[in-house]
Design a protein around this motif. Sequence first.
Motif, PDB file in Angstrom:
ATOM      1  N   ARG A 124      11.485 104.013  16.841  1.00  0.00           N
ATOM      2  CA  ARG A 124      12.454 102.917  16.972  1.00  0.00           C
ATOM      3  C   ARG A 124      12.829 102.693  18.422  1.00  0.00           C
ATOM      4  O   ARG A 124      12.984 101.553  18.875  1.00  0.00           O
ATOM      5  CB  ARG A 124      13.729 103.233  16.171  1.00  0.00           C
ATOM      6  N   THR A 127      10.674 100.210  20.240  1.00  0.00           N
ATOM      7  CA  THR A 127      10.588  98.816  19.809  1.00  0.00           C
ATOM      8  C   THR A 127      11.510  97.952  20.658  1.00  0.00           C
ATOM      9  O   THR A 127      12.469  98.433  21.252  1.00  0.00           O
ATOM     10  CB  THR A 127      10.973  98.670  18.327  1.00  0.00           C
ATOM     11  N   GLU A 129      14.381  95.652  20.758  1.00  0.00           N
ATOM     12  CA  GLU A 129      15.484  95.268  19.883  1.00  0.00           C
ATOM     13  C   GLU A 129      15.947  93.835  20.132  1.00  0.00           C
ATOM     14  O   GLU A 129      16.848  93.357  19.453  1.00  0.00           O
ATOM     15  CB  GLU A 129      16.646  96.252  20.028  1.00  0.00           C
ATOM     16  N   THR A 130      15.378  93.126  21.120  1.00  0.00           N
ATOM     17  CA  THR A 130      15.733  91.740  21.351  1.00  0.00           C
ATOM     18  C   THR A 130      14.690  90.790  20.769  1.00  0.00           C
ATOM     19  O   THR A 130      14.802  89.582  20.917  1.00  0.00           O
ATOM     20  CB  THR A 130      15.871  91.462  22.858  1.00  0.00           C
ATOM     21  N   SER A 131      13.678  91.331  20.120  1.00  0.00           N
ATOM     22  CA  SER A 131      12.605  90.495  19.579  1.00  0.00           C
ATOM     23  C   SER A 131      13.163  89.507  18.557  1.00  0.00           C
ATOM     24  O   SER A 131      14.008  89.865  17.733  1.00  0.00           O
ATOM     25  CB  SER A 131      11.542  91.373  18.913  1.00  0.00           C
ATOM     26  N   ILE A 134      11.465  90.516  13.501  1.00  0.00           N
ATOM     27  CA  ILE A 134      11.411  91.951  13.219  1.00  0.00           C
ATOM     28  C   ILE A 134      10.635  92.154  11.935  1.00  0.00           C
ATOM     29  O   ILE A 134      10.910  91.487  10.919  1.00  0.00           O
ATOM     30  CB  ILE A 134      12.816  92.549  13.061  1.00  0.00           C
ATOM     31  N   MET A 143      15.049  86.246  13.430  1.00  0.00           N
ATOM     32  CA  MET A 143      16.419  86.316  13.917  1.00  0.00           C
ATOM     33  C   MET A 143      16.946  84.957  14.351  1.00  0.00           C
ATOM     34  O   MET A 143      18.111  84.631  14.143  1.00  0.00           O
ATOM     35  CB  MET A 143      16.499  87.312  15.077  1.00  0.00           C
ATOM     36  N   ALA A 166      20.001  92.974   9.281  1.00  0.00           N
ATOM     37  CA  ALA A 166      19.441  92.912  10.629  1.00  0.00           C
ATOM     38  C   ALA A 166      19.769  94.168  11.425  1.00  0.00           C
ATOM     39  O   ALA A 166      18.886  94.744  12.077  1.00  0.00           O
ATOM     40  CB  ALA A 166      19.963  91.673  11.353  1.00  0.00           C
ATOM     41  N   ILE A 167      21.009  94.631  11.377  1.00  0.00           N
ATOM     42  CA  ILE A 167      21.358  95.825  12.158  1.00  0.00           C
ATOM     43  C   ILE A 167      20.692  97.063  11.576  1.00  0.00           C
ATOM     44  O   ILE A 167      20.231  97.937  12.307  1.00  0.00           O
ATOM     45  CB  ILE A 167      22.889  96.003  12.271  1.00  0.00           C
ATOM     46  N   ARG A 170      16.926  96.759  12.627  1.00  0.00           N
ATOM     47  CA  ARG A 170      16.773  96.960  14.079  1.00  0.00           C
ATOM     48  C   ARG A 170      16.883  98.436  14.436  1.00  0.00           C
ATOM     49  O   ARG A 170      16.229  98.907  15.356  1.00  0.00           O
ATOM     50  CB  ARG A 170      17.836  96.170  14.838  1.00  0.00           C
ATOM     51  N   LYS A 171      17.729  99.140  13.721  1.00  0.00           N
ATOM     52  CA  LYS A 171      17.960 100.552  14.017  1.00  0.00           C
ATOM     53  C   LYS A 171      17.372 101.434  12.911  1.00  0.00           C
ATOM     54  O   LYS A 171      17.944 102.465  12.558  1.00  0.00           O
ATOM     55  CB  LYS A 171      19.457 100.813  14.202  1.00  0.00           C
TER      56      LYS A 171
END
Length: 232
Positions: A124, A127, A129-131, A134, A143, A166-167, A170-171
């Motif tokens: 992770r 990766t 995280e602003t892409s 996802i 997004m 999403a969170i 992302r994580k």
Amino acid sequence: MPDPSAPLRLLVIEDEAPIRRFLRIVLEGAGHAMEEAARGREGIERAATGAPSAVVLDLGLPDMDGKAVIAAIREWSDVPIVVVSVRSAEAEIVAALDAGADDYVTKPFAPAELLARLRALVRRRGTDETSPVIRAGDLCLDMAGRMVTLAGRPVRLTRKEFDVLAILVRKSGRLLTHEELLRTVWGPAHLGDSHYLRIAVGHLREKLGDDAAAPRMIFTEPGIGYRFASAE
């Protein structure tokens, strides 16, 4: 994205020599390199100079509490930190996660589980995280358009359901506390409204076909929070 099969450079901060020896057997047996520290301040220094892929940390150190070690490292690094401790109380786990730990494994633990958690967190970290898009297996989040598809089929989500998903995605691989999720999605005025989060996660599971009794995506850590599965 880093190669999940590539060897990791792991820093173990643990004061008990037998546990350090056991972890060395486990980690080096899996092909990883291990550096060790028996005290908190030594561990902080080694984290700063050794550029580890991840840190494995005990909370009960002789010179300082492990949560202080986490806070010190977090002042300058986002290196994945996995706590491995005998402390199993929910308050201890939440406090360590809130201090900046990414995951928490209680002793005794299965070596394969620890290795899987480390791989997921390191993957992770690599990766972006602003892409704007996802992907997690068959799940895809756009997004910018706030759209979700599962195996190519659209999934209709409310705004809050999308934000929670999403969170988590992302994580992925990281254990997120109820408080962190509530603060991020609903704001600091709703830290006590855990039922908002519980309802949103329930709806997500229903819409994604994810059985709470045998989850594939969203895993519950009772009394603590949620984790999105990181695909191996």
